[in-house]
Enzyme design. Structure first.
Site, PDB file in Angstrom:
ATOM      1  N   LYS A   1      38.461  35.729  40.243  1.00  0.00           N
ATOM      2  CA  LYS A   1      39.206  35.710  41.506  1.00  0.00           C
ATOM      3  C   LYS A   1      40.069  36.969  41.626  1.00  0.00           C
ATOM      4  CE  LYS A   1      41.249  34.277  45.322  1.00  0.00           C
ATOM      5  NZ  LYS A   1      42.078  33.076  45.506  1.00  0.00           N
TER       6      LYS A   1
ATOM      7  N   THR B   1      45.300  29.879  42.501  1.00  0.00           N
ATOM      8  CA  THR B   1      45.100  31.208  41.908  1.00  0.00           C
ATOM      9  C   THR B   1      46.338  31.540  41.092  1.00  0.00           C
ATOM     10  OG1 THR B   1      43.678  31.944  43.713  1.00  0.00           O
ATOM     11  CG2 THR B   1      44.724  33.660  42.376  1.00  0.00           C
TER      12      THR B   1
END
Lengths: 293, 293
Positions: free
Chosen positions: B172, B97
């Site tokens: 995300k 991420t």
């Protein structure tokens, strides 16, 4: 089970709730600020009373469903209020969402008249009221609760005794903290998504399976995506409840930074003319905070 | 389906994910900062590479699962990075991420080498990684996505192509906005409940059937009630992701007041020593804001 009932406040929530009691075979006296709103109940066999005192005089259980704390106080404590005529043993069930501390004061006043006062706010909205699927959160005397529980079951699906007087109101306020902050979470998430070029619906679908899931994402998110701001639950009423939250938080010295923030942003929504729109119109405020396209 | 794979970063997420690829019958070269963390994979037939370039040299698909933006940049763009050796047609799949804008820059650098760079961050935690039930949010070239989709299906359950390069990272981050603000909602709700004398567990049960329901209320709420702060998802990592959220919001001129607030309160949690606790330890900060008992 008590048979002689009264219902005060036959608005968008109270009318269908009172209707379920009537359909359950009970005798029902009704009073409302606007008589026209009781007309359907009267045509189905309910009896009209001009004042709360008149409605309460013969009743074993008096239900109340009005808007705010002063309304309930007028109905209960006023010159021609319920306590001016209620006989010992009467059970008052207040379905309004109001102040927990005012609730406790009214329960004490009722106890002096040897009556019981239960706070019993509901969630589930007008749809839940019509379909008798409300959640009812009850505070107050446990024996009185057991006596009215079969009546509450005519109006709701999840009936919880939350604790002593005020505990029902407090639980309802906990509910409002959760729904309003989670609503803001969805507003910020979808604003971030749209302004960065993501498709809102695809994003909702991609995230709904996991830890991002909430009632608000599933139900309000798709409405935000198409700017459908029809109520649902109106922002003006959400604000009334958040005012109760902030008052009760102040009284109990609890700091609620996010609930306070969402209360402020809803004020901006009201200023922008969204007071009578659904709570998902908070999205419009968060959109305005971002750069215009 | 590609058969020759490389996996860079065999930590708590990467190791079980790489294990699923190995179990799927693929040849696998691995590299990690700490060789010991790859030992289990090596004992099951994976081949060690000393540098990312060595891992990528023979691979058709190179998976990356490290922590932060500079880590991925070093692995991809560094002197002995993946792009220094990758052959045309190589597909790089980044499960970390990281920054959406840095992602787009790496995808451009990869395109110049005729390689594809897909961003593919995951949610579902180490449990999801072990059980191959991750949600995988993918951004980048649609044809490259279709080629690696069968491989992603070995590691995750919900595989979504979210849009062009960066769209996986953005999705995300939307997820992280939702989970972190909803977490704060539960912290405030349960603090208000407890300080007002409500039973936390009974309150959670009374509210879970309705609009107050969220993953956080159901899963983190009961842990808060008993002060179980074991991770789950660590606050230090949540903060890294919220920093990415705030950076991307700044770049796209999106104002996120509640996400910003929760980022600040998590900083307080880190200051109080909760950095390596689960995100539900945010409850401790909100409790400290309220009057001590």
């Amino acid at each position: 089970m008590p048979k002689r009932l009264a219902f005060i406040g036959t608005g968008i929530m109270g009318a269908p709730m009172a209707g379920h009691l009537l359909a359950g075979g009970h005798s029902l006296v009704v009073h409302s600020r606007t008589r026209a709103k009781a007309q359907d109940l009267l045509s189905r066999g309910a009896v009209w009373a001009d004042r709360p005192a008149d409605a309460a005089r013969q009743a074993e259980v008096v239900f109340i469903c009005v808007t705010d704390t002063p309304d309930v106080e007028a109905v209960v404590l006023g010159e021609h209020g319920v306590l001016s005529s209620a006989r010992p043993g009467t059970i008052i069930v207040d379905h309004s969402t109001i102040s927990p501390s005012a609730t406790r004061r009214m329960a004490e006043a009722a106890a002096k008249r040897r009556a019981a006062f239960l706070d019993a706010p509901v969630s589930g909205g007008d749809v839940g009221a019509r379909n008798a699927t409300l959640s009812i959160m009850v505070g107050g005397d446990a024996r009185a609760f057991e006596q009215v529980k079969p009546l509450l079951a005519l109006m709701g699906k999840t009936i919880t005794h939350c604790g002593p007087s005020g505990a029902g109101q407090l639980t309802k306020l906990v509910n409002q903290i959760l729904v309003s902050i989670t609503n803001l979470a969805v507003c910020e998430a979808l604003t971030f998504a749209e302004k960065n070029g993501l498709d809102a619906k695809r994003t909702i679908e991609a995230l709904s399976a996991g830890a991002a899931h909430s009632w608000q994402l599933a139900n309000l998110g798709p409405k935000m995506a198409v700017r459908d701001y029809r109520p649902g639950f109106m922002i003006d009423l959400q604000q009334k409840d958040l005012r109760l939250v902030m008052q009760a938080a102040q009284e109990s010295k609890v700091s609620l930074p996010a609930a306070s923030l969402v209360h402020q942003l809803f004020t901006s929504a009201q200023a922008a003319g969204h007071g009578r729109d659904g709570t998902q119109a908070l999205f419009d405020v968060v959109q305005r905070l971002a750069a215009s396209a």
